[in-house]
Scaffold this active site. Structure first.
Site, PDB file in Angstrom:
ATOM      1  N   GLU A  60       0.822  -1.216   0.000  1.00 61.69           N
ATOM      2  CA  GLU A  60       0.000   0.000   0.000  1.00 61.69           C
ATOM      3  C   GLU A  60       0.855   1.265   0.000  1.00 61.69           C
ATOM      4  O   GLU A  60       0.569   2.230  -0.716  1.00 61.69           O
ATOM      5  CB  GLU A  60      -0.949   0.027   1.216  1.00 61.69           C
ATOM      6  CG  GLU A  60      -2.132  -0.909   1.119  1.00 61.69           C
ATOM      7  CD  GLU A  60      -1.800  -2.324   1.555  1.00 61.69           C
ATOM      8  OE1 GLU A  60      -0.619  -2.598   1.888  1.00 61.69           O
ATOM      9  OE2 GLU A  60      -2.715  -3.161   1.562  1.00 61.69           O
ATOM     10  N   HIS A 129     -11.361  -4.652   9.300  1.00 63.27           N
ATOM     11  CA  HIS A 129     -11.945  -4.396   7.980  1.00 63.27           C
ATOM     12  C   HIS A 129     -13.179  -3.514   8.061  1.00 63.27           C
ATOM     13  O   HIS A 129     -13.919  -3.414   7.094  1.00 63.27           O
ATOM     14  CB  HIS A 129     -12.377  -5.703   7.297  1.00 63.27           C
ATOM     15  CG  HIS A 129     -11.265  -6.546   6.786  1.00 63.27           C
ATOM     16  ND1 HIS A 129     -10.460  -7.295   7.610  1.00 63.27           N
ATOM     17  CD2 HIS A 129     -10.808  -6.769   5.527  1.00 63.27           C
ATOM     18  CE1 HIS A 129      -9.568  -7.952   6.876  1.00 63.27           C
ATOM     19  NE2 HIS A 129      -9.761  -7.643   5.610  1.00 63.27           N
TER      20      HIS A 129
END
Lengths: 324, 348
Positions: A60, A129
């Site tokens: 990322e 999440h």
């Protein structure tokens, strides 16, 4: 008008942008061959090829940073980060580079980058999440933060975001992807204003993203009880559109802000503080915030539901503010 | 390379002997390299002095001792190439063509500075020269370089993106992620590792299980080479070869410059983590005096010529200081400018 879903509207927005501007490309984890972890980019690699629908390793920090570099290099990247939780791995590049580059360079280097990411709870995905960290990003000068809550915004926000010469983050709530409805063929929306989604006179109910629907449901329920709520979709989390919020407050004199983030240091805190600073004497009752419980989002369905703002808790807060 | 000393600090000595071989370059190039190094040195000596006088504030990281790296590497690049640098970037910026005036004014915080006084010493920029900072996040520039090279690839532009970083960056995830991406996508990035053996106060052996940094590149199947970063002949030759390789093959290359900073990490650093004897050893390899000595030995530089060159550089420094001193403080009413691009497209 055509029948579509939030997911398809996002995909159509990307397809349209990829066709209109050769500088646009999409990059992220599993956006290509897999079709997108939430299937938003499904089919795009077959149409536009692996250069423009570019799969990345699980890096990322580097691929968000590469998006910044590519933007500086003349392209118009759309970088997809799988969830806002994972975006923390790229936070350095977003906050220390994308948001600062124009300013630190004395105005020489704008970063025309769009970052898309999933946010929010409600799918039993537990604490890594499910978080809503939009408010964190909305804290940072130098970036624009968007939260499309409707099909129209899912379809329409991307293009003006790509025209913005500075970084834009688009938050897609995970529970919205399957929402279906009718959408006009030509969608043109702005990326600077809040929008009144339901007009009302008794109380201003402010929401954004995944909770707009619950706020509207609560408003319908309250209407049956004789409370006429005005529902405002914040849409743009930074910079905030104070004028639309203040106009509504001046009409209703009561405010409830719904926010899936935690109450402490929340976007809801910012909105309420701004209204209080600017229009304290307009309030007929103290403003109220409906936020997520101060707990990492739990897995078990009943606990997750209890942690999140629900139609019933929103309606209850409105009744309190309205003194009924 | 290492030997224990009485204080328990291991001395890390230069890897090779002081370079004495004849300088193989034509007169103009040979003299140009000396001038480049002198310009960096004198600029920074003046900056240190002005820091002491309070005219420059914030963090000031001096490059003194490492000039052969910037001089060699920057000369190896073409005008169309891209440069991404660190917070110790005065040398790269200067040799990229950012004027000494604009650099000094930036350090003063004046609006005539190359970043309008918004960046300071650590954030020198010049978009026209494709000099993209001035980055104070260690390894923060590597992902950026990968993206700049990706943009070139996707637009069919053949050029080199040179990315400077120190040995400290090698410990960051961004280094490894970026090396992998550059190799995976075969992007024309010249990774220039300025290994000065210290990440602030932490020596390389105290930070890395594998101190041979070229092996890190090998792990990503990136061609790598280590070079004596104190010898401007070596740095230029290696950088030229590496840049040509990157340009021709359109794939990354990792160049490790083994160098040393003579001054502390920043002006705040008391420099207690290394032995003074170590610093003295490295000073014997000082890039300017060893190079000057070689030219003199060859009979290609007389002391008067050196003094004349040094005086010329000194005048440039004086002029830069006068320019910065005469510069203007940006109006506080402009405080919020350049957070976002104005609607006219940012012609600011």
């Amino acid at each position: 008008m055509s029948h579509t879903s939030y997911r398809e509207a996002l995909r159509e927005a990307m397809r349209d942008a990829l066709r209109r501007d050769p500088r646009v490309f999409l990059m992220g984890e599993d956006v290509g061959r897999y079709g997108g972890s939430y299937a938003v980019s499904k089919g795009l690699q077959a149409e536009f090829g692996p250069e423009r629908i570019r799969d990345t390793p699980l890096s990322e920090l580097a691929f968000v940073g590469a998006g910044i570099g590519a933007a500086l290099g003349g392209l118009r990247p759309i970088v997809e980060v799988m969830t806002v939780n994972f975006s923390l791995l790229a936070l350095d590049q977003i906050v220390n580079t994308a948001a600062t580059w124009r300013h630190m360079s004395g105005g020489q280097c704008s970063v025309p980058l769009v970052i898309r990411m999933t946010t929010g709870a409600g799918r039993q995905l537990a604490a890594q999440h499910s978080h809503s960290l939009e408010g964190w990003y909305a804290h940072i000068p130098g970036i624009r933060v968007l939260a499309p809550a409707t099909l129209e915004d899912a379809r329409g926000m991307l293009w003006p975001a790509l025209q913005d010469p500075d970084p834009v983050i688009l938050f897609e709530h995970g529970q919205l992807y399957n929402v279906e409805g009718e959408l006009a063929e030509d969608v043109a929306v702005d990326i600077h204003s809040a929008r009144v989604r339901r007009s009302g006179n008794d109380v201003t109910l402010i929401a954004y993203g995944g909770l707009l629907g619950k706020a509207l449901d609560a408003a319908e329920q309250l209407a049956k009880e004789g409370i006429d709520a005005e529902v405002i979709d914040l849409r743009v989390l930074r910079p905030l559109d104070d004028a639309t919020l203040l106009a509504s407050l001046q009409k209703t004199h009561r405010v409830v802000m719904v926010d899936e983030g935690w109450k402490s240091g929340s976007l809801a805190a910012e909105v309420v503080a701004r209204l209080t600073e600017q229009a304290f004497y307009e309030f007929d009752a103290p403003p109220v915030r409906v936020c997520s419980a101060e707990v990492p989002i739990p897995y078990a369905r009943h606990l997750e539901e209890a942690a999140l703002p629900q139609v019933a808790t929103i309606a209850a807060a409105v009744r309190t503010v309205c003194g009924t | 390379m290492s030997q224990p000393n009485q204080a328990g600090l291991e001395l890390m000595l230069p890897p090779g002997p002081v370079p004495t071989a004849p300088v193989p370059f034509a007169p103009e190039l040979a003299r140009g390299l000396l001038r480049d190094m002198l310009r960096i040195r004198r600029l920074e000596e003046k900056a240190a002095e002005l820091y002491g006088a309070g005219q420059i504030r914030g963090f000031l990281h001096l490059y003194i001792g490492e000039e052969a790296v910037a001089a060699g590497a920057m000369l190896a690049l073409q005008p169309e190439d891209t440069v991404v640098a660190t917070y110790r970037e005065h040398g790269q910026a200067l040799l990229r063509g950012v004027s000494m005036r604009a650099i000094m004014a930036e350090m003063f915080g004046k609006q005539e500075g190359c970043s309008r006084g918004r960046g300071g010493s650590m954030h020198l920029f010049d978009a026209k020269a494709r000099f993209f900072g001035g980055n104070a996040i260690v390894a923060g520039g590597l992902p950026l370089a990968v993206g700049l090279a990706l943009a070139d690839r996707m637009q069919g532009i053949r050029r080199v993106t040179a990315c400077f970083f120190g040995d400290g960056a090698v410990a960051e995830g961004a280094f490894h992620e970026s090396m992998n991406l550059a190799a995976l996508w075969q992007l024309p990035v010249l990774f220039c590792c300025e290994n000065n053996l210290y990440a602030m106060g932490t020596s390389l052996p105290r930070a890395q299980s594998q101190t041979d940094l070229c092996t890190k590149a090998a792990g990503y199947r990136i061609a790598a080479r280590a070079v004596d970063g104190m010898d401007v002949v070596a740095t230029y030759q290696a950088a030229l070869e590496a840049a040509d390789t990157v340009r021709a093959a359109q794939q990354p290359f990792f160049l490790e410059f083994q160098t040393y900073r003579f001054r502390a990490h920043s002006m705040f650093d008391p420099d207690l983590y290394r032995d003074k004897a170590e610093v003295e050893h490295w000073k014997e390899h000082g890039p300017i005096h060893t190079y000057t000595a070689r030219l003199k030995t060859q009979g290609r530089l007389a002391e008067e010529q050196f003094l004349a060159l040094d005086a010329e550089v000194g005048r440039e420094v004086d002029d830069a200081v006068a320019f910065a001193d005469a510069g203007h403080w940006e109006a506080v009413s402009d405080l919020l400018r350049d957070v976002h691009t104005p609607a006219d497209g940012g012609a600011s």
